[in-house]
Design a protein around this motif. Structure first.
Motif, PDB file in Angstrom:
ATOM      1  N   TYR A 108      -7.125   2.692  -5.439  1.00  0.00           N
ATOM      2  CA  TYR A 108      -6.990   1.234  -5.411  1.00  0.00           C
ATOM      3  C   TYR A 108      -8.284   0.576  -5.904  1.00  0.00           C
ATOM      4  N   PHE A 109      -9.433   1.071  -5.430  1.00  0.00           N
ATOM      5  CA  PHE A 109     -10.696   0.461  -5.851  1.00  0.00           C
ATOM      6  C   PHE A 109     -10.997   0.784  -7.315  1.00  0.00           C
ATOM      7  N   THR A 110     -10.611   1.961  -7.751  1.00  0.00           N
ATOM      8  CA  THR A 110     -10.767   2.288  -9.174  1.00  0.00           C
ATOM      9  C   THR A 110      -9.875   1.380 -10.013  1.00  0.00           C
ATOM     10  N   TYR A 111      -8.665   1.146  -9.526  1.00  0.00           N
ATOM     11  CA  TYR A 111      -7.714   0.281 -10.243  1.00  0.00           C
ATOM     12  C   TYR A 111      -8.263  -1.147 -10.365  1.00  0.00           C
ATOM     13  N   LEU A 112      -8.841  -1.659  -9.280  1.00  0.00           N
ATOM     14  CA  LEU A 112      -9.357  -3.031  -9.324  1.00  0.00           C
ATOM     15  C   LEU A 112     -10.483  -3.147 -10.348  1.00  0.00           C
ATOM     16  N   GLU A 113     -11.248  -2.086 -10.508  1.00  0.00           N
ATOM     17  CA  GLU A 113     -12.360  -2.121 -11.468  1.00  0.00           C
ATOM     18  C   GLU A 113     -11.916  -1.843 -12.889  1.00  0.00           C
ATOM     19  N   ASN A 114     -11.011  -0.873 -13.038  1.00  0.00           N
ATOM     20  CA  ASN A 114     -10.710  -0.358 -14.385  1.00  0.00           C
ATOM     21  C   ASN A 114      -9.299  -0.640 -14.889  1.00  0.00           C
ATOM     22  N   GLY A 115      -8.411  -1.066 -14.018  1.00  0.00           N
ATOM     23  CA  GLY A 115      -7.051  -1.383 -14.456  1.00  0.00           C
ATOM     24  C   GLY A 115      -6.165  -0.157 -14.616  1.00  0.00           C
ATOM     25  N   PHE A 116      -4.922  -0.405 -15.018  1.00  0.00           N
ATOM     26  CA  PHE A 116      -3.918   0.658 -15.119  1.00  0.00           C
ATOM     27  C   PHE A 116      -4.253   1.656 -16.234  1.00  0.00           C
ATOM     28  N   LEU A 117      -4.938   1.170 -17.283  1.00  0.00           N
ATOM     29  CA  LEU A 117      -5.255   2.061 -18.411  1.00  0.00           C
ATOM     30  C   LEU A 117      -6.007   3.309 -17.968  1.00  0.00           C
ATOM     31  N   PHE A 118      -6.816   3.156 -16.942  1.00  0.00           N
ATOM     32  CA  PHE A 118      -7.582   4.291 -16.418  1.00  0.00           C
ATOM     33  C   PHE A 118      -6.646   5.416 -15.958  1.00  0.00           C
TER      34      PHE A 118
ATOM     35  N   ASP B 159      -7.506  -9.689  -5.684  1.00  0.00           N
ATOM     36  CA  ASP B 159      -7.731 -10.970  -6.348  1.00  0.00           C
ATOM     37  C   ASP B 159      -7.307 -10.840  -7.811  1.00  0.00           C
ATOM     38  N   ILE B 160      -6.026 -10.493  -8.026  1.00  0.00           N
ATOM     39  CA  ILE B 160      -5.564 -10.295  -9.402  1.00  0.00           C
ATOM     40  C   ILE B 160      -4.217 -10.976  -9.611  1.00  0.00           C
ATOM     41  N   GLN B 161      -3.797 -11.001 -10.874  1.00  0.00           N
ATOM     42  CA  GLN B 161      -2.573 -11.712 -11.249  1.00  0.00           C
ATOM     43  C   GLN B 161      -1.323 -11.103 -10.592  1.00  0.00           C
ATOM     44  N   LEU B 162      -0.373 -11.962 -10.306  1.00  0.00           N
ATOM     45  CA  LEU B 162       0.864 -11.528  -9.661  1.00  0.00           C
ATOM     46  C   LEU B 162       1.652 -10.497 -10.462  1.00  0.00           C
ATOM     47  N   ASP B 163       1.516 -10.512 -11.803  1.00  0.00           N
ATOM     48  CA  ASP B 163       2.372  -9.635 -12.597  1.00  0.00           C
ATOM     49  C   ASP B 163       1.965  -8.170 -12.484  1.00  0.00           C
ATOM     50  N   SER B 164       0.932  -7.858 -11.744  1.00  0.00           N
ATOM     51  CA  SER B 164       0.516  -6.461 -11.677  1.00  0.00           C
ATOM     52  C   SER B 164       1.129  -5.706 -10.494  1.00  0.00           C
ATOM     53  N   LEU B 165       2.098  -6.316  -9.834  1.00  0.00           N
ATOM     54  CA  LEU B 165       2.805  -5.626  -8.753  1.00  0.00           C
ATOM     55  C   LEU B 165       3.333  -4.271  -9.233  1.00  0.00           C
ATOM     56  N   LEU B 166       3.935  -4.288 -10.415  1.00  0.00           N
ATOM     57  CA  LEU B 166       4.476  -3.043 -10.976  1.00  0.00           C
ATOM     58  C   LEU B 166       3.372  -2.007 -11.135  1.00  0.00           C
ATOM     59  N   ARG B 167       2.262  -2.404 -11.758  1.00  0.00           N
ATOM     60  CA  ARG B 167       1.215  -1.417 -12.071  1.00  0.00           C
ATOM     61  C   ARG B 167       0.572  -0.866 -10.806  1.00  0.00           C
ATOM     62  N   ILE B 168       0.355  -1.710  -9.830  1.00  0.00           N
ATOM     63  CA  ILE B 168      -0.234  -1.213  -8.572  1.00  0.00           C
ATOM     64  C   ILE B 168       0.709  -0.202  -7.929  1.00  0.00           C
ATOM     65  N   SER B 169       2.008  -0.461  -8.030  1.00  0.00           N
ATOM     66  CA  SER B 169       2.949   0.484  -7.407  1.00  0.00           C
ATOM     67  C   SER B 169       3.017   1.796  -8.205  1.00  0.00           C
ATOM     68  N   LEU B 170       2.799   1.723  -9.521  1.00  0.00           N
ATOM     69  CA  LEU B 170       2.747   2.961 -10.311  1.00  0.00           C
ATOM     70  C   LEU B 170       1.530   3.791  -9.904  1.00  0.00           C
ATOM     71  N   VAL B 171       0.400   3.106  -9.744  1.00  0.00           N
ATOM     72  CA  VAL B 171      -0.827   3.814  -9.346  1.00  0.00           C
ATOM     73  C   VAL B 171      -0.648   4.425  -7.958  1.00  0.00           C
ATOM     74  N   CYS B 172       0.026   3.679  -7.091  1.00  0.00           N
ATOM     75  CA  CYS B 172       0.241   4.172  -5.729  1.00  0.00           C
ATOM     76  C   CYS B 172       1.089   5.457  -5.742  1.00  0.00           C
ATOM     77  N   SER B 173       2.104   5.485  -6.601  1.00  0.00           N
ATOM     78  CA  SER B 173       2.926   6.704  -6.665  1.00  0.00           C
ATOM     79  C   SER B 173       2.091   7.886  -7.166  1.00  0.00           C
ATOM     80  N   LEU B 174       1.190   7.609  -8.094  1.00  0.00           N
ATOM     81  CA  LEU B 174       0.303   8.668  -8.589  1.00  0.00           C
ATOM     82  C   LEU B 174      -0.628   9.146  -7.468  1.00  0.00           C
ATOM     83  N   SER B 175      -1.148   8.208  -6.681  1.00  0.00           N
ATOM     84  CA  SER B 175      -2.025   8.579  -5.555  1.00  0.00           C
ATOM     85  C   SER B 175      -1.272   9.489  -4.584  1.00  0.00           C
TER      86      SER B 175
END
Ligand code: BTN
Length: 261
Positions: A187-197, A82-98
């Motif tokens: 993913y759940f950490t990202y939803l709570e804390n964002g990419f900065l985490f 349930d987040i803004q569309l512009d975070s596609l990039l950041r979610i994919s960055l977090v996924c690569s880190l995972s």
């Protein structure tokens, strides 16, 4: 000899709560991303489409993603954040880190790296790619990982590798379960804390930060250096004339000039 596996082996290995709870398994499909995109409203969040073989696998920027049946991971995850569309990039960055963190659990002494935005690199060759796409507010994250390939077609031979070719013996079900577990946690950490985490950890693994690169957008090429990864996941790029610009899109191609792919 690579050990073959089936749907039961794959499902038995998965120990996640949401991501991987519903696995749609195919021996062969055109593209797991395409199938999931067509069915986003038929499946709940966390569903995973997994195929042993893809006949029309797609990479970023319209590239073809190489198929090597039975040996590799071809899967797509369905997220409904349930987040803004512009975070596609950041979610994919977090996924690569995972994925890097999951791979470290298999081989802690291998130097897995991330090439911004989300390619996983070992010994200057690509081992895994991510294709993140939206359908309305639904996010489809396609992961292609070379697990047990022995060789690659001539066209990508000097840029691609597999876990097996790097001397890492493991099975597709094992790697899949480790990836899903780590992606779920992050993913759940990202939803709570964002990419900065995640940004400092991401930078630690990022192999093209502070490196000379060629950035290609369409038919335009620019040479320069990546001087920072911004808090929103975009790149700060300094070209040969010392002019800085922000690289927003993950539809650009970033190539290293110092050896790596
Ligand atoms: C890239 O590095 O260009 C991204 C590659 C993504 C490949 C995966 S394989 C599973 C999923 N289905 C596809 O058609 N592509 C992604």
């Amino acid at each position: 000899m690579t050990k073959d596996y089936n749907e039961i082996d794959l499902k038995n290995n998965i120990k996640t709560k949401i991501i991987g709870n519903n696995i749609i398994f195919f021996d062969e499909i055109t593209s797991t991303n395409d199938y999931l995109k067509e069915n986003v409203y038929n499946f709940p969040e966390g569903s995973v489409v997994f195929a042993k073989s893809q006949t029309k696998g797609r990479g970023r920027r319209g590239d073809i993603w190489e198929n090597s049946p039975n040996n590799n991971i071809f899967m797509s995850l369905l997220l409904k954040p349930d987040i803004q569309l512009d975070s596609l990039l950041r979610i994919s960055l977090v996924c690569s880190l995972s994925i890097v963190k999951a791979l470290k659990k298999i081989s802690n002494n291998t130097d897995f790296q991330i090439k911004w935005p989300n390619d996983i690199i070992v010994n200057e060759k690509k081992i895994c790619g991510i294709l993140a796409e939206f359908v309305d507010d639904n996010l489809v994250i396609g992961i292609g990982m070379n697990v047990n390939s022995d060789s690659f077609p001539e066209s990508i031979r000097n840029k691609a590798t597999s876990l097996k070719m790097e001397g890492i013996e493991t099975s597709v079900p094992n790697v899949t379960s480790l990836i899903l577990k780590q992606v779920e946690q992050d993913y759940f950490t990202y939803l709570e804390n964002g990419f900065l985490f995640f940004i400092e950890e991401y930078k630690k693994y990022c192999c093209n930060l502070n490196k000379k690169v060629k950035i290609t957008t369409g038919s335009t090429e620019k040479f320069g250096e990546i001087i920072a990864i911004n808090q929103d996941g975009t790149l700060l790029f300094k070209d040969e004339n010392n002019e800085t610009s922000i690289i927003y899109s993950n539809e650009v191609s970033v190539r290293g000039l110092d050896g790596y792919v």
